[in-house]
Design a protein around this motif. Structure first.
Motif, PDB file in Angstrom:
ATOM      1  N   SER A   1       0.807  -1.221   0.000  1.00 42.36           N
ATOM      2  CA  SER A   1       0.000   0.000   0.000  1.00 42.36           C
ATOM      3  C   SER A   1       0.845   1.279   0.000  1.00 42.36           C
ATOM      4  O   SER A   1       0.323   2.357  -0.227  1.00 42.36           O
ATOM      5  CB  SER A   1      -0.948   0.006   1.203  1.00 42.36           C
ATOM      6  N   PHE A   2       2.164   1.153   0.235  1.00 43.70           N
ATOM      7  CA  PHE A   2       3.067   2.308   0.200  1.00 43.70           C
ATOM      8  C   PHE A   2       3.814   2.405  -1.131  1.00 43.70           C
ATOM      9  O   PHE A   2       4.689   3.235  -1.300  1.00 43.70           O
ATOM     10  CB  PHE A   2       4.078   2.227   1.344  1.00 43.70           C
ATOM     11  N   GLY A   3       3.486   1.498  -2.073  1.00 45.18           N
ATOM     12  CA  GLY A   3       4.127   1.513  -3.382  1.00 45.18           C
ATOM     13  C   GLY A   3       5.469   0.796  -3.422  1.00 45.18           C
ATOM     14  O   GLY A   3       6.205   0.925  -4.388  1.00 45.18           O
ATOM     15  N   ARG A   4       5.789   0.032  -2.372  1.00 42.41           N
ATOM     16  CA  ARG A   4       7.057  -0.700  -2.329  1.00 42.41           C
ATOM     17  C   ARG A   4       6.876  -2.107  -2.888  1.00 42.41           C
ATOM     18  O   ARG A   4       5.839  -2.734  -2.682  1.00 42.41           O
ATOM     19  CB  ARG A   4       7.558  -0.813  -0.889  1.00 42.41           C
ATOM     20  N   LEU A   5       7.896  -2.597  -3.569  1.00 39.57           N
ATOM     21  CA  LEU A   5       7.877  -3.964  -4.061  1.00 39.57           C
ATOM     22  C   LEU A   5       8.241  -4.879  -2.902  1.00 39.57           C
ATOM     23  O   LEU A   5       9.274  -4.701  -2.252  1.00 39.57           O
ATOM     24  CB  LEU A   5       8.898  -4.130  -5.190  1.00 39.57           C
ATOM     25  N   ILE A   6       7.378  -5.851  -2.613  1.00 42.38           N
ATOM     26  CA  ILE A   6       7.633  -6.811  -1.541  1.00 42.38           C
ATOM     27  C   ILE A   6       7.588  -8.218  -2.111  1.00 42.38           C
ATOM     28  O   ILE A   6       7.028  -8.454  -3.188  1.00 42.38           O
ATOM     29  CB  ILE A   6       6.623  -6.664  -0.380  1.00 42.38           C
ATOM     30  N   PHE A   7       8.194  -9.153  -1.409  1.00 43.12           N
ATOM     31  CA  PHE A   7       8.224 -10.558  -1.815  1.00 43.12           C
ATOM     32  C   PHE A   7       7.522 -11.382  -0.752  1.00 43.12           C
ATOM     33  O   PHE A   7       7.755 -11.199   0.441  1.00 43.12           O
ATOM     34  CB  PHE A   7       9.660 -11.034  -1.993  1.00 43.12           C
ATOM     35  N   LEU A   8       6.659 -12.283  -1.207  1.00 41.63           N
ATOM     36  CA  LEU A   8       5.915 -13.155  -0.313  1.00 41.63           C
ATOM     37  C   LEU A   8       6.268 -14.587  -0.653  1.00 41.63           C
ATOM     38  O   LEU A   8       6.122 -15.021  -1.792  1.00 41.63           O
ATOM     39  CB  LEU A   8       4.417 -12.937  -0.483  1.00 41.63           C
ATOM     40  N   GLY A   9       6.748 -15.318   0.331  1.00 44.62           N
ATOM     41  CA  GLY A   9       7.107 -16.706   0.099  1.00 44.62           C
ATOM     42  C   GLY A   9       6.869 -17.516   1.349  1.00 44.62           C
ATOM     43  O   GLY A   9       6.914 -17.006   2.465  1.00 44.62           O
ATOM     44  N   ARG A  10       6.608 -18.792   1.167  1.00 44.35           N
ATOM     45  CA  ARG A  10       6.402 -19.686   2.308  1.00 44.35           C
ATOM     46  C   ARG A  10       7.060 -21.016   1.999  1.00 44.35           C
ATOM     47  O   ARG A  10       6.743 -21.653   0.997  1.00 44.35           O
ATOM     48  CB  ARG A  10       4.922 -19.885   2.572  1.00 44.35           C
ATOM     49  N   LYS A  11       7.974 -21.418   2.855  1.00 44.45           N
ATOM     50  CA  LYS A  11       8.648 -22.703   2.685  1.00 44.45           C
ATOM     51  C   LYS A  11       7.778 -23.789   3.309  1.00 44.45           C
ATOM     52  O   LYS A  11       7.268 -23.630   4.409  1.00 44.45           O
ATOM     53  CB  LYS A  11      10.026 -22.676   3.337  1.00 44.45           C
ATOM     54  N   SER A  12       7.645 -24.884   2.619  1.00 40.73           N
ATOM     55  CA  SER A  12       6.869 -26.005   3.110  1.00 40.73           C
ATOM     56  C   SER A  12       7.533 -26.569   4.356  1.00 40.73           C
ATOM     57  O   SER A  12       8.742 -26.662   4.451  1.00 40.73           O
ATOM     58  CB  SER A  12       6.790 -27.084   2.036  1.00 40.73           C
ATOM     59  N   SER A  13       6.709 -26.965   5.328  1.00 39.55           N
ATOM     60  CA  SER A  13       7.251 -27.542   6.562  1.00 39.55           C
ATOM     61  C   SER A  13       7.736 -28.965   6.343  1.00 39.55           C
ATOM     62  O   SER A  13       8.406 -29.532   7.192  1.00 39.55           O
ATOM     63  CB  SER A  13       6.188 -27.519   7.670  1.00 39.55           C
ATOM     64  N   GLY A  14       7.391 -29.542   5.207  1.00 40.84           N
ATOM     65  CA  GLY A  14       7.839 -30.900   4.904  1.00 40.84           C
ATOM     66  C   GLY A  14       7.037 -31.982   5.601  1.00 40.84           C
ATOM     67  O   GLY A  14       7.402 -33.138   5.601  1.00 40.84           O
ATOM     68  N   LEU A  15       5.927 -31.615   6.238  1.00 39.29           N
ATOM     69  CA  LEU A  15       5.097 -32.603   6.938  1.00 39.29           C
ATOM     70  C   LEU A  15       4.109 -33.226   6.022  1.00 39.29           C
ATOM     71  O   LEU A  15       3.598 -32.722   5.118  1.00 39.29           O
ATOM     72  CB  LEU A  15       4.378 -31.927   8.108  1.00 39.29           C
TER      73      LEU A  15
END
Length: 71
Positions: free
Chosen positions: A57-71
């Motif tokens: 919302s501030f015009g910044r480029l952000i990265f969203l990622g989630r590593k699998s827990s492997g379960l």
């Protein structure tokens, strides 16, 4: 230092005051970097972290990622 690379040096000077009022000086040096969106997404992929980039919302480029827990 090198205009053809992606890193730069940052020098920090810190004044630290103890609870007793004594002031000391500390120096810290960091090598930091500026990288493209494509490079970041490639590194997430190589680390097996599915990721996407969005603009917040501030015009910044952000990265969203989630590593699998492997379960």
């Amino acid at each position: 230092p090198d205009p053809s690379d992606h890193t730069y040096t940052v020098e920090y000077a810190l004044l630290l005051r103890s609870a007793a009022g004594e002031v000391t000086v500390a120096h810290d040096r960091h090598i930091e970097g500026l990288f493209s969106r494509v490079e970041w997404l490639q590194w997430f992929e190589e680390a097996a972290v599915p990721a996407q980039s969005e603009t917040d919302s501030f015009g910044r480029l952000i990265f969203l990622g989630r590593k699998s827990s492997g379960l």
